[in-house]
Design an enzyme around this catalytic site. Structure first.
Site, short mmCIF file in Angstrom:
data_model
loop_
_atom_site.label_atom_id
_atom_site.label_comp_id
_atom_site.label_asym_id
_atom_site.label_seq_id
_atom_site.Cartn_x
_atom_site.Cartn_y
_atom_site.Cartn_z
N VAL A 80 38.86 41.97 41.43
CA VAL A 80 37.95 41.65 40.31
C VAL A 80 36.76 42.61 40.16
O VAL A 80 36.02 42.52 39.20
CB VAL A 80 37.44 40.19 40.36
N TYR A 132 36.70 36.20 55.14
CA TYR A 132 37.23 36.42 53.80
C TYR A 132 36.17 37.05 52.88
O TYR A 132 36.43 38.03 52.19
CB TYR A 132 37.75 35.10 53.20
N TYR A 159 47.87 39.41 39.77
CA TYR A 159 47.57 38.03 39.37
C TYR A 159 48.75 37.47 38.56
O TYR A 159 49.89 37.86 38.79
CB TYR A 159 46.26 37.96 38.58
N SER A 216 40.04 41.56 45.95
CA SER A 216 41.38 41.10 46.33
C SER A 216 42.28 42.18 46.91
O SER A 216 43.31 41.85 47.50
CB SER A 216 42.09 40.52 45.10
N LYS A 226 43.25 41.92 50.41
CA LYS A 226 44.28 40.96 50.84
C LYS A 226 45.54 41.65 51.36
O LYS A 226 46.21 41.14 52.25
CB LYS A 226 44.65 40.03 49.67
N1 GLU Z 1 36.22 37.76 46.28
C1 GLU Z 1 36.96 37.36 45.14
C2 GLU Z 1 37.18 35.86 45.13
O1 GLU Z 1 37.49 35.30 46.11
C3 GLU Z 1 38.26 38.09 45.11
C4 GLU Z 1 39.03 37.80 43.88
C5 GLU Z 1 39.83 38.93 43.38
O2 GLU Z 1 39.48 40.10 43.49
O3 GLU Z 1 40.89 38.63 42.82
O4 GLU Z 1 37.05 35.22 44.13
#
Ligand code: GLU
Length: 310
Positions: A264, A195, A246, A68, A71
């Site tokens: 994650v 993504y 989060y 994430s 992002k």
């Molecule tokens: N690739 C992970 C997903 O889409 C990223 C989630 C994350 O790191 O919060 O679930």
């Protein structure tokens, strides 16, 4: 904030890392993406980067995927490509209070827009706004951008990418739902491919701290070259505070008070404006999906070095 003092900071960082080692046993390595299960729950690293250099403690030789954390970087690219008005037509600016991969509010929010670009739905919508002919073209731009920031040619971990591509049913559901509500532009599988690839880009903890420093320096590389507009970084930094950790972002803002984004894989990037970039790594996660040792190390660091922005 105390001035950068390598020897003193190194000792503080070392003590913080050792003091928080105990937490890893209480966390759990992410397993919903099968390849992530390989993360070592006991690994821990902490890196501080300033204009004057960087200091590293712990298992800093390991590479891990951004997940994430990517992002915030793709959001910068989309903001530069399209401008804020277009980006925020597709994605909102509010925290959700829900898990990062939740689908619930996509249907109940009047605009059908994902609430912010840090949740999976929002990040997938942001992917569709990055300029390029197809996902290959777009990921090339993303890789080039990150390589400039970390000063190394970064690549994708093929196993992690493949693993998420095969099992990312929920992300697929989010994307197809947003295609139906016309939030998502372009070919859904192509957007998802970008993504999954951006999440699988590999970096080290030192490189994570460099990303943090880039944000702390409002979009300037260490050589002083500006990569993105200050305002782009202002927007991204604000999202890091409100939604970067989060649905524990409020608690983290109170305990550490440093703009941060976690992934994650167990990585966290943090940026103390105009001062420090910080990278932490520890694959054992708490129940919200944040690195359990990482959040504690950052809270201690903020406390001992006076890093809270509040
Ligand atoms: N690739 C992970 C997903 O889409 C990223 C989630 C994350 O790191 O919060 O679930």
């Amino acid at each position: 904030m105390i001035p950068w003092n390598y020897t003193q900071f190194k000792q503080i960082a070392q003590n913080i890392l050792e003091d928080n080692r105990k937490w890893s046993a209480q966390g759990k390595v992410a397993d919903y993406i099968p390849e992530l299960k390989k993360g070592d729950p006991n690994a821990m690293a902490l890196v501080l980067a300033s204009r004057d250099g960087s200091l590293v403690v712990g298992d800093c030789d390991r590479l891990f995927t951004l997940q994430s954390i990517s992002k915030i970087l793709t959001l910068m690219i989309a903001l530069e490509d399209q401008g804020p008005a277009k980006v925020f037509f597709h994605v909102g600016k509010e925290p959700t209070g829900d898990p990062f991969n939740s689908i619930a509010k996509l249907e109940t929010t009047a605009t059908a827009r994902p609430l912010n670009p840090m949740i999976n739905a929002g990040a997938i919508a942001v992917c569709s706004l990055i300029k390029g002919k197809n996902s290959d073209d777009k990921i090339k731009r993303v890789l080039e951008f990150i390589s400039m920031v970390v000063e190394r040619e970064v690549t994708i971990n093929a196993e992690v990418y493949q693993s998420e591509k095969e099992t990312g049913h929920r992300n697929r559901a989010l994307a197809y739902f947003m295609k139906d509500t016309e939030v998502l532009e372009g070919d859904v599988e192509d957007v998802l491919d970008l993504y999954f690839k951006q999440c699988a880009i590999e970096v080290s903890c030192e490189e994570l701290a460099k990303i943090g420093l880039f944000i702390a320096k409002k979009g300037e590389l260490t050589n002083g070259r500006r990569m993105v507009q200050r305002d782009t970084v202002r927007l991204v930094t604000t999202f890091m505070v409100t939604c970067g950790m989060y649905n524990a972002s409020g608690e983290f803002a109170i305990n550490a008070g440093i703009p941060a984004k976690s992934g994650v894989s167990g990585a966290i990037v943090a940026a103390v404006p105009n001062y420090l970039g910080i990278g932490t790594y520890g694959p054992a996660l708490d129940e919200k999906g944040n690195s359990i040792s990482g959040v504690h190390m950052l809270a201690d660091l903020a406390d001992q070095l006076g890093l809270s922005i509040f």
